[in-house]
Design an enzyme around this catalytic site. Structure first.
Site, PDB file in Angstrom:
ATOM      1  CG  ASN A  12      42.562  34.880  36.461  1.00  0.00           C
ATOM      2  OD1 ASN A  12      42.516  34.692  35.239  1.00  0.00           O
ATOM      3  ND2 ASN A  12      43.034  33.976  37.313  1.00  0.00           N
ATOM      4  CE  LYS A  14      40.281  31.679  38.105  1.00  0.00           C
ATOM      5  NZ  LYS A  14      40.150  30.756  39.227  1.00  0.00           N
ATOM      6  CG  HIS A  98      46.186  31.547  39.057  1.00  0.00           C
ATOM      7  ND1 HIS A  98      45.528  30.365  39.307  1.00  0.00           N
ATOM      8  CD2 HIS A  98      45.369  32.537  39.478  1.00  0.00           C
ATOM      9  CE1 HIS A  98      44.339  30.639  39.843  1.00  0.00           C
ATOM     10  NE2 HIS A  98      44.225  31.956  39.962  1.00  0.00           N
ATOM     11  CD  GLU A 100      42.626  28.311  38.413  1.00  0.00           C
ATOM     12  OE1 GLU A 100      42.702  28.963  37.359  1.00  0.00           O
ATOM     13  OE2 GLU A 100      41.755  28.518  39.284  1.00  0.00           O
ATOM     14  CD  GLU A 169      44.760  34.378  43.487  1.00  0.00           C
ATOM     15  OE1 GLU A 169      43.772  35.074  43.278  1.00  0.00           O
ATOM     16  OE2 GLU A 169      45.159  33.519  42.693  1.00  0.00           O
ATOM     17  N   GLY A 175      37.725  29.912  44.023  1.00  0.00           N
ATOM     18  CA  GLY A 175      36.592  29.309  43.327  1.00  0.00           C
ATOM     19  C   GLY A 175      35.745  28.391  44.189  1.00  0.00           C
ATOM     20  CB  SER A 215      35.632  33.154  47.373  1.00  0.00           C
ATOM     21  OG  SER A 215      35.811  31.871  46.798  1.00  0.00           O
TER      22      SER A 215
HETATM   23  C1  PEP Z   1      41.605  33.430  41.166  1.00  0.00           C
HETATM   24  O1  PEP Z   1      41.566  32.393  40.542  1.00  0.00           O
HETATM   25  O2  PEP Z   1      42.571  34.190  41.024  1.00  0.00           O
HETATM   26  C2  PEP Z   1      40.519  33.708  42.105  1.00  0.00           C
HETATM   27  C3  PEP Z   1      40.743  34.499  43.104  1.00  0.00           C
HETATM   28  O3  PEP Z   1      39.313  33.076  41.852  1.00  0.00           O
HETATM   29  P1  PEP Z   1      37.930  33.283  42.666  1.00  0.00           P
HETATM   30  O4  PEP Z   1      37.746  34.764  42.874  1.00  0.00           O
HETATM   31  O5  PEP Z   1      36.904  32.706  41.773  1.00  0.00           O
HETATM   32  O6  PEP Z   1      38.091  32.549  43.952  1.00  0.00           O
END
Ligand code: PEP
Length: 255
Positions: A12, A14, A98, A100, A169, A175, A215
């Site tokens: 992703n 973003k 997601h 976000e 998630e 992040g 992460s």
């Molecule tokens: C995401 O936003 O889907 C995600 C998993 O981000 P990160 O790997 O940066 O934690």
């Protein structure tokens, strides 16, 4: 029950990368990966880079995904993009719900549900994201939150339930550099599968792939992907670097 689901690793990107940068990242990813087919690999650039990235991956095993879409087919929805428009660009996947989008754009489970149905109707595979906040985890609400999100986001799919991919998630791990431990993640993944079983029966629940996101990086991917109910990763930060992303895909091949 043994795991016979194919690992799926999706990046992703973003709101990152110009078209030129997205093209460069894509070329580097395809070079690093070669003809990988043991793992499903998906890249999800911004809308503006979908065409250019799609052109580069046409003859590779890497598939194209989008990060969002609207549920209506067409009409007066300024600024929105429909499922069939994504199919026009040869997208195979779309990330929906997601955290976000839920947090910054007010997406509810009902909105996500409309989008999931529209994606499936257009032959797009939805990657449906669910996850709890730190506050919810600390107050022992994780499973209630996840149950509500899964049941409402996937309501009314009937036999099409098997067309979805789920991404667990935990918001506190996105992040932040914090990762759920393999045990914490496995616990929630197994719980998600039990809800899917209630909704669609054993065969469908066993066939649905549940990705972990938060992460994930080459150093922790193998252990996470070795868990019995973790069938892949949705990758944010580490997907912006070709060798990190390829390292995670390779961890999926190893296990
Ligand atoms: C995401 O936003 O889907 C995600 C998993 O981000 P990160 O790997 O940066 O934690």
């Amino acid at each position: 029950m043994s795991k016979n689901r194919k690992i799926i690793i999706a990046g992703n990107w973003k709101m990152n990368k110009s078209i030129a940068e997205a093209e460069e990242l894509t070329r580097n990813i395809t070079m690093e990966l070669g003809e990988t087919s043991e793992v499903d690999v998906v890249v999800c650039p911004t809308f503006t880079a979908l065409k250019s990235v799609g052109d580069i991956i046409t003859n590779t095993t890497v598939k194209l995904g989008a990060q969002n879409m609207h549920w209506e087919a067409e009409g007066a929805y300024t600024g929105e993009i429909s499922a069939s428009m994504l199919r026009d660009l040869y997208c195979h996947y779309v990330i929906l719900g997601h955290s976000e989008r839920r947090t910054y754009f007010g997406e509810t489970d009902e909105i996500v549900n409309n989008k999931v149905k529209a994606a499936i109707a257009a032959n797009l595979k939805p990657i449906v994201c669910v996850g709890e906040s730190l506050e919810q985890r600390e107050s022992d609400q994780t499973k209630d939150v996840i149950k509500g999100q899964i049941e409402k986001s996937l309501a009314g799919l009937g036999e099409n339930l098997d067309k979805v991919i789920i991404a667990y998630e935990p918001i506190w791990a996105i992040g932040t550099g914090l990762t759920a431990s393999p045990e914490q993640a496995q616990d929630v993944h197994a719980y998600i599968r039990s809800i899917l079983e209630e909704m669609g029966g054993t065969d469908i629940a066993q066939s649905i792939r549940i990705q972990y996101g938060g992460s994930m990086k080459p150093a922790n991917a193998e252990e996470l992907l070795s868990q019995p109910d973790i069938d892949g990763g949705l990758i944010g930060g580490a997907a912006l670097d070709a060798s990190s992303f390829a390292g995670i895909v390779n961890a999926g091949i190893q296990k």
